[in-house]
Design a protein around this motif. Structure first.
Motif, PDB file in Angstrom:
ATOM      1  N   ASP A 166       7.903  -7.437   0.277  1.00  0.00           N
ATOM      2  CA  ASP A 166       7.321  -6.201   0.795  1.00  0.00           C
ATOM      3  C   ASP A 166       6.000  -6.505   1.480  1.00  0.00           C
ATOM      4  N   VAL A 167       5.884  -6.118   2.738  1.00  0.00           N
ATOM      5  CA  VAL A 167       4.665  -6.382   3.489  1.00  0.00           C
ATOM      6  C   VAL A 167       3.436  -5.789   2.805  1.00  0.00           C
ATOM      7  N   LEU A 168       3.594  -4.680   2.089  1.00  0.00           N
ATOM      8  CA  LEU A 168       2.438  -4.039   1.465  1.00  0.00           C
ATOM      9  C   LEU A 168       1.794  -4.914   0.394  1.00  0.00           C
ATOM     10  N   THR A 169       2.576  -5.835  -0.151  1.00  0.00           N
ATOM     11  CA  THR A 169       2.020  -6.743  -1.152  1.00  0.00           C
ATOM     12  C   THR A 169       0.932  -7.622  -0.540  1.00  0.00           C
ATOM     13  N   TYR A 170       1.007  -7.823   0.770  1.00  0.00           N
ATOM     14  CA  TYR A 170       0.130  -8.806   1.416  1.00  0.00           C
ATOM     15  C   TYR A 170      -0.833  -8.175   2.417  1.00  0.00           C
ATOM     16  N   LEU A 171      -0.900  -6.843   2.461  1.00  0.00           N
ATOM     17  CA  LEU A 171      -1.856  -6.162   3.314  1.00  0.00           C
ATOM     18  C   LEU A 171      -3.075  -5.764   2.490  1.00  0.00           C
ATOM     19  N   SER A 172      -4.235  -5.932   3.053  1.00  0.00           N
ATOM     20  CA  SER A 172      -5.472  -5.586   2.368  1.00  0.00           C
ATOM     21  C   SER A 172      -5.896  -4.176   2.770  1.00  0.00           C
ATOM     22  N   PRO A 173      -5.894  -3.231   1.833  1.00  0.00           N
ATOM     23  CA  PRO A 173      -6.308  -1.866   2.188  1.00  0.00           C
ATOM     24  C   PRO A 173      -7.716  -1.797   2.757  1.00  0.00           C
ATOM     25  N   GLN A 174      -8.628  -2.617   2.228  1.00  0.00           N
ATOM     26  CA  GLN A 174      -9.990  -2.554   2.748  1.00  0.00           C
ATOM     27  C   GLN A 174     -10.057  -3.011   4.201  1.00  0.00           C
ATOM     28  N   GLU A 175      -9.204  -3.947   4.588  1.00  0.00           N
ATOM     29  CA  GLU A 175      -9.183  -4.374   5.985  1.00  0.00           C
ATOM     30  C   GLU A 175      -8.637  -3.254   6.872  1.00  0.00           C
ATOM     31  N   ILE A 176      -7.606  -2.556   6.392  1.00  0.00           N
ATOM     32  CA  ILE A 176      -7.054  -1.427   7.155  1.00  0.00           C
ATOM     33  C   ILE A 176      -8.122  -0.358   7.351  1.00  0.00           C
ATOM     34  N   LEU A 177      -8.856  -0.059   6.289  1.00  0.00           N
ATOM     35  CA  LEU A 177      -9.839   1.014   6.347  1.00  0.00           C
ATOM     36  C   LEU A 177     -11.096   0.638   7.115  1.00  0.00           C
ATOM     37  N   LYS A 178     -11.331  -0.640   7.328  1.00  0.00           N
ATOM     38  CA  LYS A 178     -12.453  -1.038   8.178  1.00  0.00           C
ATOM     39  C   LYS A 178     -12.244  -0.578   9.615  1.00  0.00           C
ATOM     40  N   ASP A 179     -10.964  -0.543  10.015  1.00  0.00           N
ATOM     41  CA  ASP A 179     -10.634  -0.102  11.378  1.00  0.00           C
ATOM     42  C   ASP A 179      -9.359   0.729  11.311  1.00  0.00           C
ATOM     43  N   PRO A 180      -9.429   1.968  10.811  1.00  0.00           N
ATOM     44  CA  PRO A 180      -8.227   2.765  10.599  1.00  0.00           C
ATOM     45  C   PRO A 180      -7.508   3.163  11.879  1.00  0.00           C
ATOM     46  N   LEU A 181      -8.148   3.000  13.030  1.00  0.00           N
ATOM     47  CA  LEU A 181      -7.511   3.385  14.290  1.00  0.00           C
ATOM     48  C   LEU A 181      -6.875   2.197  15.006  1.00  0.00           C
ATOM     49  N   ALA A 182      -6.869   1.032  14.387  1.00  0.00           N
ATOM     50  CA  ALA A 182      -6.316  -0.170  15.021  1.00  0.00           C
ATOM     51  C   ALA A 182      -4.800  -0.089  15.135  1.00  0.00           C
TER      52      ALA A 182
END
Length: 401
Positions: A166-182
């Motif tokens: 599952d890709v979600l296992t390896y995604l960092s939420p804090q990285e997503i939230l640093k740039d939520p519009l990416a």
């Protein structure tokens, strides 16, 4: 998409520490005061649910917006005689505006039944073979670290029996939230997952993996020559007249009336407003937007055979156990659960930053959808109370004997 709420708590706390908060509430006491009123809105048939059912639904909605910590909640119940909507709490913790009955929400993994329906329509058109290898439709895509599209079938993608990580296992939420519009490219998300070994041999287990549906969306595009969202619009949204349902792509705004979406970074922490986010982070696994009205219409049409030929609907409803103690079983993008009043209902749930949705339908014409504008950060009971609300609504919407 499905997220692990407890695991995200620490990550979101870090996100706040690095200054990612989009907006903050005035405090939990305000939420509890405003959530105390539960209103019925726009009932088109008073007999759609019994008085006892509405009382229980009001109780569950109030729990969702007080004990469970959600700012606002909505449930729409529908049967052949009409529909009714109940709301609780607020759509915006600053203005204290109530939740509108026609609100749109991000629906997360409720996207998956739409994607599976398109794939199964392609099966009915003899353009895809369910038990063919994924390699036939996505040559060279599923490779590496023990992952092999030559031994994984289309069916196994749709049923989460592929063993793909599952890709979600390896995604960092804090990285997503640093740039939520990416923007996040679907192929890049798949490659993040495929950099890790499978969780089991294909066909020898069951484990929910968003990677499966990222690939299913890519498969639709390769077979049809059109983006998966365009096929969903052409094959499902337009024919059913789903005027409040969207496949947004990179668009960060939610069209039409909608509640703000919130996350709670940690226990007793103020809420963060995460309404504006580029949903390409979820893609075919969870990017769609819809309303309770439209989801009920979609689920009702799906389980009653308006969207799939009989052979493909039977395949969708051929389930396997998931090991969940509540009897949950998973078909092809659609899951079944037993109802406390007897029988089964078919549906799905969905989580994405700011919003959670759960919905279900019965083959005799009952549908119910529950939506909350908080995820992650609700209490552990939020999921259970949403499931209980769907089941209560469906049981009380039974036709009179």
């Amino acid at each position: 998409m499905v997220k692990r709420k407890r695991a995200l708590g620490g990550a979101l706390t870090l996100a706040v520490a690095v200054g990612v908060a989009v907006g903050v509430s005035a405090g939990n006491d305000v939420l509890r005061r405003d959530a105390a009123t539960v209103t019925a809105a726009g009932s088109t048939a008073a007999e759609s649910t019994g008085a006892a059912g509405h009382a229980r639904l009001r109780e569950l909605l109030q729990r969702l917006t007080t004990v469970d910590g959600g700012p606002g909640a909505l449930v729409e119940v529908r049967n052949r005689r009409g529909s009714s909507v109940l709301t609780s709490g607020v759509a915006d913790v600053k203005s204290h505006a109530p939740v509108r009955r026609d609100s749109r929400f991000r629906i997360g993994s409720m996207t998956k039944p739409f994607v599976a329906t398109v794939v199964l329509q392609l099966v009915g058109e003899h353009r895809v073979v369910l038990d063919a290898p994924v390699e036939r439709y996505l040559p060279g895509v599923v490779r590496g670290h023990g992952n092999d599209g030559r031994v994984i079938t289309v069916r196994q993608l749709l049923q989460h029996t592929s063993g793909l990580p599952d890709v979600l296992t390896y995604l960092s939420p804090q990285e997503i939230l640093k740039d939520p519009l990416a923007h996040h490219d679907t192929r890049d998300l798949v490659n993040i997952a495929l950099a890790h070994p499978p969780t089991f041999k294909p066909g020898h287990g069951w484990r929910y993996s968003n990677t499966n549906y990222l690939l299913a969306g890519m498969l639709i595009e390769n077979v049809t020559g059109h983006p998966y969202g365009e096929e969903i619009r052409r094959r499902i949204i337009t024919p059913l007249g789903l005027r409040e349902t969207y496949v947004p792509g990179d668009a960060s705004a939610i069209p039409g009336p909608h509640p703000r979406g919130y996350v709670r970074p940690g226990e007793d922490a103020p809420l963060m407003d995460i309404t504006a986010i580029n949903p390409s982070i979820a893609g075919p696994a969870g990017e769609m937007i819809s309303s309770g009205t439209d989801l009920n219409r979609f689920l009702g049409a799906l389980v009653r055979g308006r969207l799939l030929r009989p052979a493909q609907l039977r395949e969708m409803m051929r389930t396997r156990p998931t090991g969940n103690p509540d009897g949950r079983a998973y078909g092809l993008g659609l899951e079944s659960r037993p109802l406390p009043c007897g029988g089964l209902y078919w549906g799905h749930g969905g989580n994405i930053f700011g919003y959670e949705t759960a919905g279900g339908a019965t083959v005799d014409g009952r549908q119910a959808t529950v939506m909350v504008n908080l995820d992650p950060g609700g209490s552990d009971a939020q999921d259970e109370d949403m499931k209980a609300a769907v089941q209560t609504a469906l049981c009380e919407a039974r036709p009179a004997s």
